[in-house]
Design a protein around this motif. Structure first.
Motif, PDB file in Angstrom:
ATOM      1  N   MET A   1       0.852  -1.170   0.000  1.00 61.32           N
ATOM      2  CA  MET A   1       0.000   0.000   0.000  1.00 61.32           C
ATOM      3  C   MET A   1       0.897   1.232   0.000  1.00 61.32           C
ATOM      4  SD  MET A   1      -2.978   0.934   2.781  1.00 61.32           S
ATOM      5  CE  MET A   1      -4.245  -0.002   1.956  1.00 61.32           C
ATOM      6  N   SER A   2       0.629   2.125  -0.915  1.00 65.94           N
ATOM      7  CA  SER A   2       1.453   3.329  -1.018  1.00 65.94           C
ATOM      8  C   SER A   2       1.147   4.292   0.120  1.00 65.94           C
ATOM      9  CB  SER A   2       1.194   4.023  -2.355  1.00 65.94           C
ATOM     10  OG  SER A   2      -0.082   4.631  -2.355  1.00 65.94           O
ATOM     11  N   ALA A   3       2.094   5.180   0.364  1.00 61.00           N
ATOM     12  CA  ALA A   3       1.912   6.177   1.425  1.00 61.00           C
ATOM     13  C   ALA A   3       0.679   7.038   1.160  1.00 61.00           C
ATOM     14  CB  ALA A   3       3.155   7.046   1.564  1.00 61.00           C
ATOM     15  N   ASP A   4       0.463   7.401  -0.099  1.00 65.60           N
ATOM     16  CA  ASP A   4      -0.704   8.208  -0.426  1.00 65.60           C
ATOM     17  C   ASP A   4      -1.993   7.465  -0.092  1.00 65.60           C
ATOM     18  OD1 ASP A   4       0.817  10.315  -1.334  1.00 65.60           O
ATOM     19  OD2 ASP A   4       0.711   9.711  -3.432  1.00 65.60           O
ATOM     20  N   SER A   5      -1.994   6.171  -0.322  1.00 66.86           N
ATOM     21  CA  SER A   5      -3.190   5.371  -0.088  1.00 66.86           C
ATOM     22  C   SER A   5      -3.506   5.247   1.400  1.00 66.86           C
ATOM     23  CB  SER A   5      -3.024   3.991  -0.715  1.00 66.86           C
ATOM     24  OG  SER A   5      -4.168   3.220  -0.492  1.00 66.86           O
ATOM     25  N   TRP A   6      -2.535   4.823   2.213  1.00 66.30           N
ATOM     26  CA  TRP A   6      -2.827   4.673   3.645  1.00 66.30           C
ATOM     27  C   TRP A   6      -3.068   6.031   4.290  1.00 66.30           C
ATOM     28  CZ3 TRP A   6       0.011   7.101   7.262  1.00 66.30           C
ATOM     29  CH2 TRP A   6       1.371   7.308   7.065  1.00 66.30           C
ATOM     30  N   LYS A   7      -2.364   7.047   3.821  1.00 66.36           N
ATOM     31  CA  LYS A   7      -2.525   8.385   4.397  1.00 66.36           C
ATOM     32  C   LYS A   7      -3.936   8.911   4.133  1.00 66.36           C
ATOM     33  CE  LYS A   7      -0.398  11.927   6.334  1.00 66.36           C
ATOM     34  NZ  LYS A   7       0.131  11.913   7.677  1.00 66.36           N
ATOM     35  N   GLY A   8      -4.480   8.596   2.963  1.00 63.92           N
ATOM     36  CA  GLY A   8      -5.845   9.011   2.655  1.00 63.92           C
ATOM     37  C   GLY A   8      -6.856   8.381   3.600  1.00 63.92           C
ATOM     38  N   HIS A   9      -6.664   7.108   3.910  1.00 64.85           N
ATOM     39  CA  HIS A   9      -7.545   6.435   4.864  1.00 64.85           C
ATOM     40  C   HIS A   9      -7.448   7.097   6.239  1.00 64.85           C
ATOM     41  CE1 HIS A   9      -8.972   2.980   2.574  1.00 64.85           C
ATOM     42  NE2 HIS A   9      -7.791   2.950   2.009  1.00 64.85           N
ATOM     43  N   VAL A  10      -6.230   7.320   6.692  1.00 69.34           N
ATOM     44  CA  VAL A  10      -6.027   7.925   8.011  1.00 69.34           C
ATOM     45  C   VAL A  10      -6.601   9.336   8.041  1.00 69.34           C
ATOM     46  CG1 VAL A  10      -4.278   8.744   9.653  1.00 69.34           C
ATOM     47  CG2 VAL A  10      -4.054   6.480   8.607  1.00 69.34           C
ATOM     48  N   ASN A  11      -6.388  10.104   6.993  1.00 71.64           N
ATOM     49  CA  ASN A  11      -6.939  11.457   6.962  1.00 71.64           C
ATOM     50  C   ASN A  11      -8.461  11.436   7.023  1.00 71.64           C
ATOM     51  OD1 ASN A  11      -4.465  12.715   6.905  1.00 71.64           O
ATOM     52  ND2 ASN A  11      -4.437  12.974   4.688  1.00 71.64           N
ATOM     53  N   GLY A  12      -9.087  10.475   6.359  1.00 70.18           N
ATOM     54  CA  GLY A  12     -10.540  10.349   6.422  1.00 70.18           C
ATOM     55  C   GLY A  12     -11.017  10.068   7.834  1.00 70.18           C
ATOM     56  N   ILE A  13     -10.295   9.207   8.533  1.00 70.55           N
ATOM     57  CA  ILE A  13     -10.633   8.895   9.922  1.00 70.55           C
ATOM     58  C   ILE A  13     -10.413  10.115  10.809  1.00 70.55           C
ATOM     59  CG2 ILE A  13      -9.927   7.512  11.912  1.00 70.55           C
ATOM     60  CD1 ILE A  13      -9.408   5.212   9.818  1.00 70.55           C
ATOM     61  N   LEU A  14      -9.278  10.798  10.627  1.00 69.23           N
ATOM     62  CA  LEU A  14      -8.991  11.983  11.439  1.00 69.23           C
ATOM     63  C   LEU A  14     -10.027  13.076  11.196  1.00 69.23           C
ATOM     64  CD1 LEU A  14      -5.093  12.260  11.205  1.00 69.23           C
ATOM     65  CD2 LEU A  14      -6.485  11.298  13.060  1.00 69.23           C
ATOM     66  N   TYR A  15     -10.461  13.220   9.961  1.00 63.80           N
ATOM     67  CA  TYR A  15     -11.494  14.204   9.656  1.00 63.80           C
ATOM     68  C   TYR A  15     -12.759  13.889  10.448  1.00 63.80           C
ATOM     69  CZ  TYR A  15     -14.650  17.177   7.006  1.00 63.80           C
ATOM     70  OH  TYR A  15     -15.575  18.129   6.647  1.00 63.80           O
ATOM     71  N   GLY A  16     -13.078  12.602  10.549  1.00 66.18           N
ATOM     72  CA  GLY A  16     -14.279  12.183  11.237  1.00 66.18           C
ATOM     73  C   GLY A  16     -14.224  12.316  12.754  1.00 66.18           C
ATOM     74  N   ILE A  17     -13.020  12.444  13.315  1.00 69.56           N
ATOM     75  CA  ILE A  17     -12.892  12.528  14.776  1.00 69.56           C
ATOM     76  C   ILE A  17     -12.397  13.888  15.254  1.00 69.56           C
ATOM     77  CG2 ILE A  17     -12.494  10.052  15.007  1.00 69.56           C
ATOM     78  CD1 ILE A  17      -9.470  10.792  15.541  1.00 69.56           C
ATOM     79  N   GLN A  18     -12.195  14.805  14.346  1.00 71.14           N
ATOM     80  CA  GLN A  18     -11.547  16.067  14.709  1.00 71.14           C
ATOM     81  C   GLN A  18     -12.303  16.877  15.749  1.00 71.14           C
ATOM     82  OE1 GLN A  18     -11.199  18.907  11.482  1.00 71.14           O
ATOM     83  NE2 GLN A  18     -13.021  18.067  10.491  1.00 71.14           N
ATOM     84  N   PHE A  19     -13.611  16.704  15.854  1.00 72.00           N
ATOM     85  CA  PHE A  19     -14.376  17.479  16.825  1.00 72.00           C
ATOM     86  C   PHE A  19     -14.709  16.698  18.096  1.00 72.00           C
ATOM     87  CE2 PHE A  19     -15.395  19.461  12.677  1.00 72.00           C
ATOM     88  CZ  PHE A  19     -14.752  20.665  12.905  1.00 72.00           C
ATOM     89  N   ASP A  20     -14.282  15.441  18.168  1.00 77.60           N
ATOM     90  CA  ASP A  20     -14.486  14.673  19.396  1.00 77.60           C
ATOM     91  C   ASP A  20     -13.515  15.184  20.449  1.00 77.60           C
ATOM     92  OD1 ASP A  20     -16.488  12.535  18.774  1.00 77.60           O
ATOM     93  OD2 ASP A  20     -15.048  12.123  17.169  1.00 77.60           O
ATOM     94  N   THR A  21     -14.018  15.433  21.634  1.00 78.29           N
ATOM     95  CA  THR A  21     -13.153  15.969  22.686  1.00 78.29           C
ATOM     96  C   THR A  21     -12.244  14.906  23.274  1.00 78.29           C
ATOM     97  OG1 THR A  21     -14.926  15.674  24.299  1.00 78.29           O
ATOM     98  CG2 THR A  21     -14.716  17.847  23.289  1.00 78.29           C
ATOM     99  N   VAL A  22     -12.716  13.662  23.330  1.00 84.38           N
ATOM    100  CA  VAL A  22     -11.943  12.563  23.881  1.00 84.38           C
ATOM    101  C   VAL A  22     -12.045  11.384  22.913  1.00 84.38           C
ATOM    102  CG1 VAL A  22     -11.723  10.954  25.812  1.00 84.38           C
ATOM    103  CG2 VAL A  22     -12.442  13.297  26.237  1.00 84.38           C
ATOM    104  N   LEU A  23     -10.938  10.741  22.653  1.00 85.29           N
ATOM    105  CA  LEU A  23     -10.935   9.586  21.752  1.00 85.29           C
ATOM    106  C   LEU A  23     -11.100   8.310  22.578  1.00 85.29           C
ATOM    107  CD1 LEU A  23      -8.100  10.684  19.304  1.00 85.29           C
ATOM    108  CD2 LEU A  23     -10.585  10.944  19.068  1.00 85.29           C
ATOM    109  N   ASP A  24     -12.319   8.113  23.054  1.00 83.99           N
ATOM    110  CA  ASP A  24     -12.594   6.985  23.939  1.00 83.99           C
ATOM    111  C   ASP A  24     -13.201   5.811  23.173  1.00 83.99           C
ATOM    112  OD1 ASP A  24     -15.171   7.866  23.405  1.00 83.99           O
ATOM    113  OD2 ASP A  24     -15.556   8.555  25.445  1.00 83.99           O
TER     114      ASP A  24
END
Length: 91
Positions: A1-24
């Motif tokens: 898996m290329s860096a661009d590919s895994w990074k895109g997945h992680v960025n999508g996840i981070l976008y989805g959690i950016q407003f959560d106050t606690v990552l529980d």
């Protein structure tokens, strides 16, 4: 898996959690359910591979989708998410 590919997945996840106050556990479950339901790009196996690459990456993971969460907090969350995706039966 290329860096661009895994990074895109992680960025999508981070976008989805950016407003959560606690990552529980609630957030882990929500994101894992979202991956399983197809709310994030790629299927469960592809997301698990992306998380594996991300967790082995020596550089920052919070460099494109900046959140208020620390690098350590993000890595711990992604580790718990990977575990949830690998141990929860697929629907």
């Amino acid at each position: 898996m290329s860096a661009d590919s895994w990074k895109g997945h992680v960025n999508g996840i981070l976008y989805g959690i950016q407003f959560d106050t606690v990552l529980d556990g609630t957030v882990v479950t929500r994101v894992a359910d979202g991956v399983t339901a197809g709310l994030y790009p790629g299927d469960r196996a592809e997301t698990i591979r992306a998380l594996d690459h991300a967790l082995r990456h020596p550089g920052p993971l919070n460099d494109e989708i900046e959140t208020h969460h620390s690098e350590e907090s993000i890595r711990a969350f992604l580790d718990r998410l990977a575990l949830a995706l690998t141990t929860t039966p697929a629907s």
